[in-house]
Design a protein around this motif. Structure first.
Motif, PDB file in Angstrom:
ATOM      1  N   PRO A 101     -10.325  -5.351   1.041  1.00 25.18           N
ATOM      2  CA  PRO A 101     -11.628  -5.105   0.397  1.00 25.18           C
ATOM      3  C   PRO A 101     -11.671  -3.797  -0.389  1.00 25.18           C
ATOM      4  O   PRO A 101     -12.490  -3.650  -1.300  1.00 25.18           O
ATOM      5  CB  PRO A 101     -12.605  -5.084   1.582  1.00 25.18           C
ATOM      6  CG  PRO A 101     -11.762  -4.803   2.778  1.00 25.18           C
ATOM      7  CD  PRO A 101     -10.417  -5.403   2.501  1.00 25.18           C
ATOM      8  N   ASN A 102     -10.830  -2.851  -0.046  1.00 19.60           N
ATOM      9  CA  ASN A 102     -10.828  -1.577  -0.771  1.00 19.60           C
ATOM     10  C   ASN A 102     -10.140  -1.681  -2.132  1.00 19.60           C
ATOM     11  O   ASN A 102     -10.165  -0.730  -2.911  1.00 19.60           O
ATOM     12  CB  ASN A 102     -10.118  -0.497   0.057  1.00 19.60           C
ATOM     13  CG  ASN A 102     -10.860  -0.183   1.345  1.00 19.60           C
ATOM     14  OD1 ASN A 102     -12.105  -0.171   1.361  1.00 19.60           O
ATOM     15  ND2 ASN A 102     -10.115   0.052   2.421  1.00 19.60           N
ATOM     16  N   LEU A 103      -9.497  -2.835  -2.357  1.00 20.03           N
ATOM     17  CA  LEU A 103      -8.768  -3.009  -3.623  1.00 20.03           C
ATOM     18  C   LEU A 103      -9.408  -4.089  -4.484  1.00 20.03           C
ATOM     19  O   LEU A 103      -8.715  -4.781  -5.243  1.00 20.03           O
ATOM     20  CB  LEU A 103      -7.296  -3.360  -3.341  1.00 20.03           C
ATOM     21  CG  LEU A 103      -6.503  -2.316  -2.558  1.00 20.03           C
ATOM     22  CD1 LEU A 103      -5.073  -2.804  -2.324  1.00 20.03           C
ATOM     23  CD2 LEU A 103      -6.477  -0.980  -3.285  1.00 20.03           C
ATOM     24  N   ASN A 104     -10.719  -4.242  -4.362  1.00 16.17           N
ATOM     25  CA  ASN A 104     -11.406  -5.223  -5.207  1.00 16.17           C
ATOM     26  C   ASN A 104     -11.266  -4.842  -6.678  1.00 16.17           C
ATOM     27  O   ASN A 104     -11.403  -3.684  -7.060  1.00 16.17           O
ATOM     28  CB  ASN A 104     -12.898  -5.286  -4.835  1.00 16.17           C
ATOM     29  CG  ASN A 104     -13.119  -5.979  -3.499  1.00 16.17           C
ATOM     30  OD1 ASN A 104     -12.314  -6.819  -3.107  1.00 16.17           O
ATOM     31  ND2 ASN A 104     -14.196  -5.633  -2.807  1.00 16.17           N
TER      32      ASN A 104
ATOM     33  N   CYS B 165       3.283  -8.488   1.746  1.00 15.66           N
ATOM     34  CA  CYS B 165       2.590  -7.243   1.394  1.00 15.66           C
ATOM     35  C   CYS B 165       1.632  -7.459   0.225  1.00 15.66           C
ATOM     36  O   CYS B 165       0.492  -6.977   0.231  1.00 15.66           O
ATOM     37  CB  CYS B 165       3.607  -6.160   1.046  1.00 15.66           C
ATOM     38  SG  CYS B 165       4.426  -5.423   2.454  1.00 15.66           S
ATOM     39  N   VAL B 166       2.062  -8.184  -0.787  1.00 18.10           N
ATOM     40  CA  VAL B 166       1.221  -8.430  -1.964  1.00 18.10           C
ATOM     41  C   VAL B 166       0.004  -9.278  -1.585  1.00 18.10           C
ATOM     42  O   VAL B 166      -1.127  -9.002  -2.019  1.00 18.10           O
ATOM     43  CB  VAL B 166       2.051  -9.097  -3.077  1.00 18.10           C
ATOM     44  CG1 VAL B 166       1.142  -9.562  -4.220  1.00 18.10           C
ATOM     45  CG2 VAL B 166       3.107  -8.129  -3.592  1.00 18.10           C
ATOM     46  N   ASP B 167       0.226 -10.315  -0.741  1.00 19.55           N
ATOM     47  CA  ASP B 167      -0.898 -11.147  -0.301  1.00 19.55           C
ATOM     48  C   ASP B 167      -1.901 -10.320   0.492  1.00 19.55           C
ATOM     49  O   ASP B 167      -3.119 -10.485   0.343  1.00 19.55           O
ATOM     50  CB  ASP B 167      -0.386 -12.311   0.559  1.00 19.55           C
ATOM     51  CG  ASP B 167       0.370 -13.336  -0.274  1.00 19.55           C
ATOM     52  OD1 ASP B 167       0.191 -13.344  -1.509  1.00 19.55           O
ATOM     53  OD2 ASP B 167       1.154 -14.106   0.316  1.00 19.55           O
ATOM     54  N   GLU B 168      -1.397  -9.438   1.344  1.00 15.23           N
ATOM     55  CA  GLU B 168      -2.298  -8.597   2.139  1.00 15.23           C
ATOM     56  C   GLU B 168      -3.085  -7.644   1.243  1.00 15.23           C
ATOM     57  O   GLU B 168      -4.293  -7.419   1.466  1.00 15.23           O
ATOM     58  CB  GLU B 168      -1.467  -7.805   3.160  1.00 15.23           C
ATOM     59  CG  GLU B 168      -2.304  -6.966   4.099  1.00 15.23           C
ATOM     60  CD  GLU B 168      -1.456  -6.224   5.122  1.00 15.23           C
ATOM     61  OE1 GLU B 168      -1.975  -5.293   5.762  1.00 15.23           O
ATOM     62  OE2 GLU B 168      -0.259  -6.572   5.267  1.00 15.23           O
TER      63      GLU B 168
ATOM     64  N   VAL C 288       1.012   2.394  -4.197  1.00 11.80           N
ATOM     65  CA  VAL C 288      -0.180   1.682  -4.667  1.00 11.80           C
ATOM     66  C   VAL C 288      -1.387   2.620  -4.691  1.00 11.80           C
ATOM     67  O   VAL C 288      -2.168   2.627  -5.663  1.00 11.80           O
ATOM     68  CB  VAL C 288      -0.439   0.447  -3.783  1.00 11.80           C
ATOM     69  CG1 VAL C 288      -1.802  -0.183  -4.124  1.00 11.80           C
ATOM     70  CG2 VAL C 288       0.681  -0.583  -3.956  1.00 11.80           C
ATOM     71  N   ASP C 289      -1.569   3.416  -3.624  1.00 16.98           N
ATOM     72  CA  ASP C 289      -2.683   4.371  -3.589  1.00 16.98           C
ATOM     73  C   ASP C 289      -2.598   5.350  -4.750  1.00 16.98           C
ATOM     74  O   ASP C 289      -3.628   5.737  -5.326  1.00 16.98           O
ATOM     75  CB  ASP C 289      -2.681   5.127  -2.260  1.00 16.98           C
ATOM     76  CG  ASP C 289      -3.150   4.261  -1.099  1.00 16.98           C
ATOM     77  OD1 ASP C 289      -3.755   3.208  -1.370  1.00 16.98           O
ATOM     78  OD2 ASP C 289      -2.896   4.642   0.054  1.00 16.98           O
ATOM     79  N   ASN C 290      -1.376   5.790  -5.070  1.00 20.70           N
ATOM     80  CA  ASN C 290      -1.215   6.726  -6.178  1.00 20.70           C
ATOM     81  C   ASN C 290      -1.657   6.082  -7.505  1.00 20.70           C
ATOM     82  O   ASN C 290      -2.276   6.736  -8.339  1.00 20.70           O
ATOM     83  CB  ASN C 290       0.256   7.160  -6.258  1.00 20.70           C
ATOM     84  CG  ASN C 290       0.444   8.388  -7.135  1.00 20.70           C
ATOM     85  OD1 ASN C 290       0.051   9.486  -6.760  1.00 20.70           O
ATOM     86  ND2 ASN C 290       1.043   8.193  -8.294  1.00 20.70           N
ATOM     87  N   SER C 291      -1.344   4.798  -7.685  1.00 18.26           N
ATOM     88  CA  SER C 291      -1.779   4.100  -8.902  1.00 18.26           C
ATOM     89  C   SER C 291      -3.295   3.966  -8.945  1.00 18.26           C
ATOM     90  O   SER C 291      -3.911   4.121 -10.010  1.00 18.26           O
ATOM     91  CB  SER C 291      -1.122   2.712  -8.954  1.00 18.26           C
ATOM     92  OG  SER C 291       0.269   2.811  -9.049  1.00 18.26           O
ATOM     93  N   ILE C 292      -3.905   3.681  -7.782  1.00 18.13           N
ATOM     94  CA  ILE C 292      -5.351   3.496  -7.732  1.00 18.13           C
ATOM     95  C   ILE C 292      -6.077   4.805  -8.030  1.00 18.13           C
ATOM     96  O   ILE C 292      -7.088   4.832  -8.737  1.00 18.13           O
ATOM     97  CB  ILE C 292      -5.770   2.932  -6.366  1.00 18.13           C
ATOM     98  CG1 ILE C 292      -5.223   1.510  -6.200  1.00 18.13           C
ATOM     99  CG2 ILE C 292      -7.280   2.938  -6.198  1.00 18.13           C
ATOM    100  CD1 ILE C 292      -5.420   0.920  -4.829  1.00 18.13           C
TER     101      ILE C 292
END
Length: 492
Positions: free
Chosen positions: A355-358, A347-350, A389-393
């Motif tokens: 690209p949305n998490l640059n 999951c972390v590697d993915e 993760v989305d919540n953190s972003i």
């Protein structure tokens, strides 16, 4: 003590207590009539009657002895029963015992005691059908018991001896004694049964009225009326069940009111979250229709805005649909044994190559060498991680966002921690971030706050896995969200 035991004891008491009290009453009455209780000396005005009552047993004993002697004479020397001197001596002794003698020969009177001068010695009285018999006769106010004995004279003629005993004192005693005995019996039975019935029924009826009053209070809507009966019987058990029912009913109504409040809040939030992008879409469309987008650059800008708003609505509807299915237990879960270390590594590697998490740094630290197997649904577990993760972003600040994964292995479960270096969450808001549609950002701007369903979905999925989820945060120092998964019993 149970009601059954109380009733059994009351039934036993209704039998034994009256018997004991009746015996005591009879003994007391006998004592009163025999003048054994001091202070009661005027019940009988006739001293001779009281004397007779005292000498009742002795009198009959002497009388029977004399009568036995007469029968002996009639058997061996019947002619002596014609001797008036002998008979007068016998009669004199009998009169001291309130008795008198009558002798007949061939149904004719041979001798009659002066004791019987006022007695009607008619033939009907002297008639008999058996050889030896007794009978009672009442002559005015006098009561007699008559005993007879037949014998034969030497000439063969039939003779009969009649012994009259005056039992008037005894009869008068019985006339007054037995009504009092019967009255005392009725009084004892009535009093005992009445008191036992009162106390037993009171111990049953009173709490029943209390339960009835409590039921009326609940019927009127007063669910705060407590039923507290400290009894160890069936009614006590009933009151405990009633109190438990009241508490559960109160909780149910409070939960129903909370659900109603949540439903209203849900409708308000959905209306707001849907209306905001729709308003943006309408504004962009109106700008295009009014010719404001007169260049290709402006037109592309408005079209991109329309697409983004529509995409936000689509994601909101998807989240809402998923949340509703989870809430209704209609989402299928496919649990399997997975190596959580390999799973988190993948999951972390993915996420690193998304690209949305640059610009977002991802790392996973685990020092263990042995594989750790847990029971989980791969797809739903990925949704949990992505939502966190989305919540953190969404709440990231200008500085580079760092998200770290940590695995803590326990005896029966594992704890996964996902932390970031974001702005953190205020203490007042930290306890509510897993509620549906709750946002720490009060403006409800989807650009910064999302739909408000992400962490609520996380909580429902983790609870379906049999785990729990919680968060720790400090304002300005980032947030860490923890959730647990159960370890598999079969290790790969």
């Amino acid at each position: 003590m149970s009601i059954r035991t109380k009733l059994l004891l009351s039934y036993i008491g209704m039998v034994l207590i009256p018997i004991v009290l009746f015996i005591l009453s009879v003994m007391m009455l006998i004592g009163i009539f025999l003048d054994d209780i001091k202070g009661i000396n005027e019940y009988y005005k006739d001293d001779q009657q009281k004397k007779w009552v005292f000498s009742f047993i002795e009198t009959f004993k002497k009388r029977d002895e004399i009568f036995s002697g007469i029968k002996m004479v009639s058997r061996y020397d019947p002619e002596r029963l014609m001797d008036h001197t002998f008979l007068q001596n016998v009669d004199k002794e009998l009169r001291t015992n309130n008795s008198g003698l009558l002798i007949t020969k061939q149904n004719k009177t041979v001798f009659a005691s002066a004791f019987l001068k006022d007695v009607d010695l008619s033939k009907e009285l002297l008639r008999k059908d058996t050889e030896r018999w007794e009978m009672w006769k009442r002559e005015k106010d006098r009561f007699f018991v008559i005993q007879t004995h037949d014998f034969h004279f030497q000439d063969g003629s039939v003779g009969t001896v009649y012994l009259f005993t005056d039992t008037s004192p005894l009869a008068h005693f019985m006339e007054k004694f037995f009504p009092l005995v019967i009255l005392s019996l009725l009084l004892v039975i009535g009093l005992t049964n009445g008191l036992l019935t009162f106390f037993v029924s009171r111990s049953i009826i009173k709490p029943i009225y209390s339960l009835k009053h409590a039921a009326e209070q609940i019927k009127e809507g007063n669910l705060n009326y407590e039923v507290n009966m400290k009894r160890k019987d069936e009614i006590g058990e009933l009151s405990e069940a009633f109190e438990e029912m009241r508490c559960r009913l109160k909780e149910s109504i409070q939960l129903q009111l909370q659900y109603e409040e949540n439903r209203k809040e849900l409708l308000a939030n959905i209306s707001h979250d849907l209306k905001t992008p729709i308003t943006g879409i309408k504004g962009c469309v109106e700008a295009v229709m009014d010719g404001i987008a007169d260049t290709k650059e402006k037109l592309d800008k408005y079209m991109n805005m329309i697409y983004k708003k529509a995409d936000d609505m689509d994601r909101l509807i998807d989240d809402l649909f998923l949340f509703s299915k989870l809430d209704l237990k209609r989402v299928p879960f496919h649990f399997e044994n997975i190596d959580i270390v390999d799973y988190l590594t993948d999951c972390v590697d993915e996420l690193r190559y998304d690209p949305n998490l640059n610009g977002v740094k991802m790392n996973f630290l685990y020092d263990g060498k042995e594989p750790v197997t847990v029971v989980a649904d791969r797809e739903q577990l990925r949704r949990v991680i992505m939502n966190i993760v989305d919540n953190s972003i969404k709440y990231k600040r200008d500085k580079t966002l760092e998200i770290g994964f940590d695995l803590i292995v326990g005896e029966k479960d594992v704890t996964i921690a996902i932390c970031d270096n974001g702005p953190g969450i205020e203490r007042e808001a930290l306890q509510r971030i897993f509620e549906r549609f709750y946002r720490a950002e009060k403006s409800r701007n989807t650009e910064t706050g999302g739909s408000g369903l992400g962490l609520a979905i996380v909580k429902q999925i983790i609870e379906e896995h049999g785990g729990k989820v919680w968060a720790e945060s400090q304002a300005g120092k980032g947030t860490t969200i923890y959730f647990t998964l159960q370890k598999s019993k079969v290790m790969k």
